[in-house]
Design a protein around this motif. Structure first.
Motif, PDB file in Angstrom:
ATOM      1  N   TYR A   1     -10.355 -12.795  -6.176  1.00  0.00           N
ATOM      2  CA  TYR A   1     -11.751 -12.404  -5.471  1.00  0.00           C
ATOM      3  C   TYR A   1     -12.990 -12.996  -6.474  1.00  0.00           C
ATOM      4  O   TYR A   1     -13.431 -12.033  -7.066  1.00  0.00           O
TER       5      TYR A   1
ATOM      6  N   PHE B   1      -9.333   4.177   1.304  1.00  0.00           N
ATOM      7  CA  PHE B   1      -9.462   2.929   1.215  1.00  0.00           C
ATOM      8  C   PHE B   1      -8.934   2.242   2.563  1.00  0.00           C
ATOM      9  O   PHE B   1      -7.546   1.815   2.577  1.00  0.00           O
ATOM     10  N   PRO B   2      -9.587   1.932   3.493  1.00  0.00           N
ATOM     11  CA  PRO B   2      -9.146   1.441   4.890  1.00  0.00           C
ATOM     12  C   PRO B   2      -8.265   0.116   4.493  1.00  0.00           C
ATOM     13  O   PRO B   2      -7.567  -0.245   5.622  1.00  0.00           O
ATOM     14  N   THR B   3      -8.909  -0.824   3.638  1.00  0.00           N
ATOM     15  CA  THR B   3      -8.036  -2.024   3.645  1.00  0.00           C
ATOM     16  C   THR B   3      -7.809  -2.410   2.274  1.00  0.00           C
ATOM     17  O   THR B   3      -8.234  -1.704   1.213  1.00  0.00           O
ATOM     18  N   LYS B   4      -6.647  -3.072   1.982  1.00  0.00           N
ATOM     19  CA  LYS B   4      -6.347  -3.617   0.540  1.00  0.00           C
ATOM     20  C   LYS B   4      -7.300  -4.194  -0.286  1.00  0.00           C
ATOM     21  O   LYS B   4      -7.508  -3.602  -1.484  1.00  0.00           O
ATOM     22  N   GLN B   5      -8.350  -4.764   0.282  1.00  0.00           N
ATOM     23  CA  GLN B   5      -9.219  -5.326  -0.410  1.00  0.00           C
ATOM     24  C   GLN B   5     -10.184  -4.329  -1.122  1.00  0.00           C
ATOM     25  O   GLN B   5     -10.857  -4.489  -1.991  1.00  0.00           O
ATOM     26  N   THR B   6     -10.503  -3.430  -0.308  1.00  0.00           N
ATOM     27  CA  THR B   6     -11.292  -2.317  -0.495  1.00  0.00           C
ATOM     28  C   THR B   6     -10.644  -1.292  -1.701  1.00  0.00           C
ATOM     29  O   THR B   6     -11.478  -1.329  -2.807  1.00  0.00           O
TER      30      THR B   6
ATOM     31  N   TYR C   1      -5.031   5.480   3.402  1.00  0.00           N
ATOM     32  CA  TYR C   1      -5.997   4.502   4.191  1.00  0.00           C
ATOM     33  C   TYR C   1      -7.489   5.359   4.519  1.00  0.00           C
ATOM     34  O   TYR C   1      -8.010   4.493   4.979  1.00  0.00           O
TER      35      TYR C   1
ATOM     36  N   MET D   1       0.804  -1.231   0.041  1.00  0.00           N
ATOM     37  CA  MET D   1       0.005  -0.006   0.028  1.00  0.00           C
ATOM     38  C   MET D   1       0.894   1.140   0.107  1.00  0.00           C
ATOM     39  O   MET D   1       0.493   2.232  -0.747  1.00  0.00           O
TER      40      MET D   1
END
Length: 237
Positions: free
Chosen positions: A141, A81-86, A78, A63
């Motif tokens: 995914y 986009f709080p998470t990598k998947q987001t 962050y 990230m």
């Protein structure tokens, strides 16, 4: 009465201070629309950097590297986009929106054949640049995004200019929308040693496909921006 008289100056002082603070904030705080514009710009840069890095290096890109490429701090990344998947999911949805924009642009062209050609050329170019990201996303995914619905939307949008181009003559009369799916499947077979060679091969492929789709093919010279994807030039016999 004396008690009331003593309270009033204090009340006026608090009120005056509040008004003064509000005036200071009005002068120093940036207008809300500027903040929204900055946030939108950051978002677009982050998604652009993520798509490029995911396509070139896969989904394991840190990230912090995405933030560095986008020119923002990790905290900004962050926050959006709080998470990598987001981030990965939003970047892929951004890719789909880019595809829809191409189809909508082609459909809006008053020249149906020109709009149809634009769709073939630009979608091939988009896939050539970001194919690695698409493959990695689908592997990591599966089922996260409804690709069937996206394909249906794309085909429905292309159907209009395709029908008009068939009626006016440039597009061959026996063309069916499944031919586009066949074309994209074949396009996925392009392999190259570098992104530049892959993009050049993709453009040549698109030119060949467009000629094949024409009722009376125009034998215009094909682009030769780079060696064939195999890296080996073809002989004369």
């Amino acid at each position: 009465m004396l008690h009331d008289a003593r309270r009033r100056p204090c009340s006026r002082t608090v009120t005056d201070a509040t008004v003064h603070l509000a005036k200071v904030r009005a002068v120093t705080d940036p207008p809300p629309h500027i903040l929204r514009s900055d946030a939108l710009d950051n978002r677009e840069r982050i998604l652009g950097a993520a798509r490029a890095l995911f396509a070139a290096e896969g989904l394991d890109v840190p990230m912090r590297e995405i933030a560095r490429r986008a020119g923002v701090g990790p905290a900004t990344l962050y926050r959006r986009f709080p998470t990598k998947q987001t981030l990965v999911t939003e970047a892929f949805e951004d890719e789909m929106r880019a595809c829809y924009a191409i189809v909508d642009e082609g459909s809006a062209d008053p020249d149906a054949w020109r709009g149809f050609r634009l769709v073939v050329e630009k979608i091939c170019d988009l896939h050539a640049r970001n194919r690695g990201f698409t493959d990695a996303f689908m592997a990591a995914y599966p089922g996260q995004v409804d690709l069937a619905a996206g394909r249906e939307r794309t085909l429905n949008a292309v159907a209009g200019p395709a029908r008009r181009a068939t009626k006016t003559g440039p597009l061959r009369a026996d063309f069916v929308l499944d031919d586009l799916i066949l074309m994209l499947s074949a396009h996925r077979g392009i392999h190259a040693t570098s992104a530049a060679v892959r993009i050049a091969a993709s453009r040549r492929f698109a030119a060949l496909v467009i000629q094949a789709f024409q009722a009376v093919p125009e034998r215009s010279p094909l682009t030769r921006d780079a060696p064939p994807a195999s890296g080996a030039p073809l002989g004369n016999g």
